[in-house]
Design a protein around this motif. Sequence first.
Motif, mmCIF file in Angstrom:
data_model
loop_
_atom_site.group_PDB
_atom_site.id
_atom_site.type_symbol
_atom_site.label_atom_id
_atom_site.label_comp_id
_atom_site.label_asym_id
_atom_site.label_seq_id
_atom_site.Cartn_x
_atom_site.Cartn_y
_atom_site.Cartn_z
ATOM 1 N N ASP A 115 43.595 26.187 52.810
ATOM 2 C CA ASP A 115 42.180 27.272 53.199
ATOM 3 C C ASP A 115 42.524 28.181 52.234
ATOM 4 O O ASP A 115 43.450 29.035 51.593
ATOM 5 C CB ASP A 115 42.184 27.277 54.404
ATOM 6 C CG ASP A 115 42.120 26.600 55.204
ATOM 7 O OD1 ASP A 115 41.260 25.513 55.228
ATOM 8 O OD2 ASP A 115 41.368 27.294 56.518
ATOM 9 N N ARG A 116 41.134 28.453 51.292
ATOM 10 C CA ARG A 116 41.305 29.700 50.966
ATOM 11 C C ARG A 116 40.265 31.026 51.328
ATOM 12 O O ARG A 116 39.635 30.432 52.383
ATOM 13 C CB ARG A 116 39.971 29.458 49.530
ATOM 14 C CG ARG A 116 40.640 28.132 48.634
ATOM 15 C CD ARG A 116 42.136 29.097 48.579
ATOM 16 N NE ARG A 116 42.634 27.614 47.380
ATOM 17 C CZ ARG A 116 43.195 26.716 46.751
ATOM 18 N NH1 ARG A 116 43.480 26.059 48.387
ATOM 19 N NH2 ARG A 116 43.492 25.621 46.450
ATOM 20 N N ASP A 117 40.848 32.561 51.089
ATOM 21 C CA ASP A 117 40.366 33.573 52.391
ATOM 22 C C ASP A 117 39.899 33.973 51.350
ATOM 23 O O ASP A 117 39.739 34.123 49.932
ATOM 24 C CB ASP A 117 41.982 34.533 53.124
ATOM 25 C CG ASP A 117 42.593 33.691 53.685
ATOM 26 O OD1 ASP A 117 42.559 32.660 54.472
ATOM 27 O OD2 ASP A 117 43.797 33.764 53.826
ATOM 28 N N ASP A 118 39.118 34.623 52.114
ATOM 29 C CA ASP A 118 37.801 35.602 52.154
ATOM 30 C C ASP A 118 38.329 37.016 51.575
ATOM 31 O O ASP A 118 39.756 36.892 51.761
ATOM 32 C CB ASP A 118 37.065 36.085 52.880
ATOM 33 C CG ASP A 118 36.198 35.463 53.378
ATOM 34 O OD1 ASP A 118 35.555 34.931 52.669
ATOM 35 O OD2 ASP A 118 35.361 35.503 54.633
ATOM 36 N N GLY A 119 38.196 38.046 50.915
ATOM 37 C CA GLY A 119 39.106 38.934 50.818
ATOM 38 C C GLY A 119 37.841 40.370 50.505
ATOM 39 O O GLY A 119 36.902 40.376 50.949
ATOM 40 N N LEU A 120 38.617 41.804 50.373
ATOM 41 C CA LEU A 120 37.801 42.448 50.202
ATOM 42 C C LEU A 120 38.202 43.487 48.858
ATOM 43 O O LEU A 120 39.567 43.843 48.100
ATOM 44 C CB LEU A 120 38.554 43.602 51.023
ATOM 45 C CG LEU A 120 37.695 45.156 51.481
ATOM 46 C CD1 LEU A 120 36.683 45.147 52.015
ATOM 47 C CD2 LEU A 120 38.767 45.913 52.054
ATOM 48 N N ASP A 121 36.898 43.501 47.516
ATOM 49 C CA ASP A 121 37.602 44.532 46.821
ATOM 50 C C ASP A 121 36.913 45.538 46.929
ATOM 51 O O ASP A 121 36.193 46.323 47.743
ATOM 52 C CB ASP A 121 36.389 43.780 46.151
ATOM 53 C CG ASP A 121 36.771 42.297 45.556
ATOM 54 O OD1 ASP A 121 37.613 41.362 45.557
ATOM 55 O OD2 ASP A 121 36.025 41.727 44.616
ATOM 56 N N ALA A 122 37.500 46.615 45.861
ATOM 57 C CA ALA A 122 37.737 48.117 45.465
ATOM 58 C C ALA A 122 37.453 47.997 44.157
ATOM 59 O O ALA A 122 38.493 47.410 43.388
ATOM 60 C CB ALA A 122 38.769 48.499 46.133
ATOM 61 N N GLY A 123 36.328 49.108 44.130
ATOM 62 C CA GLY A 123 36.604 49.134 42.541
ATOM 63 C C GLY A 123 35.811 50.708 42.253
ATOM 64 O O GLY A 123 35.535 51.189 42.929
ATOM 65 N N VAL A 124 34.941 50.589 41.044
ATOM 66 C CA VAL A 124 33.957 51.511 40.533
ATOM 67 C C VAL A 124 32.815 50.973 39.812
ATOM 68 O O VAL A 124 33.022 49.847 39.500
ATOM 69 C CB VAL A 124 34.707 52.246 39.729
ATOM 70 C CG1 VAL A 124 35.886 53.372 40.032
ATOM 71 C CG2 VAL A 124 34.817 51.559 37.993
ATOM 72 N N THR A 125 31.498 51.506 39.746
ATOM 73 C CA THR A 125 30.404 51.229 39.614
ATOM 74 C C THR A 125 29.874 52.133 39.000
ATOM 75 O O THR A 125 29.680 53.162 38.931
ATOM 76 C CB THR A 125 29.678 49.987 40.537
ATOM 77 O OG1 THR A 125 29.162 51.623 41.256
ATOM 78 C CG2 THR A 125 30.259 49.288 41.096
ATOM 79 N N ALA A 126 29.333 51.489 36.639
ATOM 80 C CA ALA A 126 28.503 53.046 36.248
ATOM 81 C C ALA A 126 27.738 52.404 35.978
ATOM 82 O O ALA A 126 27.603 50.881 35.479
ATOM 83 C CB ALA A 126 29.460 53.434 35.647
#
Length: 266
Positions: free
Chosen positions: A121-132
Motif C-alpha cells: 500500500d501507499r500511505d497518505d502523508g502530511l506536508d508542511a511548508g510555506v506559501t507566498a
Amino acid sequence: MFRYLLSVPLLFPTLALAQSTTSTGDLLAKTNDDRWSIGVAASVRQSPYAGEGTRVRPVPLLTYEGNRLFWRGLGGGVHLVEGETFSLDGVLSGRFDGVDIKDLGRRELRANGVDPALLDDRDDGLDAGVTASWSSRVGEFKLSALADVTDASGGYEIGADYAYALKWGRTTVIPSIGVRWMSDDLVNYYHGTLDAEVARGVARYQPGSAVVPQVSIAFSRPLGEKWRVMGGVDYRFLPDEISESPLSEPDMDGSTGLRIGITRSF
C-alpha cells in the motif's frame, strides 16, 4: 470573499498529483467577515491507478479565518506576513495520494506486468511548508513549497498558481491555472515501484521527478445570509512519468476531479 472561495481546493482533498495550496486558496476571505464556517462536501476524482475507477469521498468542511491562524478543510497554518497585496504563510496540509492495493484492479495490474500480491500500500502523508501570494485587481499569483513531514514518501513539491475572480450577480466564479513540480522521492513512492517490491520480483520503475499542470474553475454562491454552496472542477495533465507507471491505468493522460459542498458561517 475571494480568499474564502479560493480555499475551495483546500476544502476538497483529492488524490493526487498536486497538493491543494492553489491560488484559489486565499481570495474569498477578504470579503467575508465570518471567522467560522462548517459544512460537508463530496469529492469525486478519476483515479489514475489501474482499475480503481472513480474515488468518491465525503469531506467535512471546517474553516476558521483569524488574524494570525487559519484552518481550511483539512489543512491550515499561520500568517507570517500579511499586507494589502502580499502574504506569507506557514502551512500544514494533508496529502491524500495514498492507495490500498486491494482497491486496484488485479486484471489491469497483471496486464501491466505486475503481480498485485507483491505490491505494498501507499500511505497518505502530511506536508508542511510555506506559501507566498501576491494579489491585485488582475488576480492572485501564488508560490508554494511543501515537504512530507511524516516520511511517507520523504518527498517535496513546488507549485505556482494564478487565479482570477469573476462576479455574476451573487455568484463568484474563479478560473485558475497552475503547475506542480514533484520531487523524485514523491513520484517514485506514489507512482513507482518500491525497493521491497523489487526484491519480491516486481520490475523496477523509478520515474524520477515530474511536472503536473492543472486547470480548474471554482464557484461560490450564498444561500441567504449564512449558507453558501461552493464547488469546482479541475483537470490534471498526467506526464509520462506517471501515465507510463505499471501502477497506472493504461492510456490515461489526465485526471478529472469534481467537488461540491455546502457550508454555514458563524
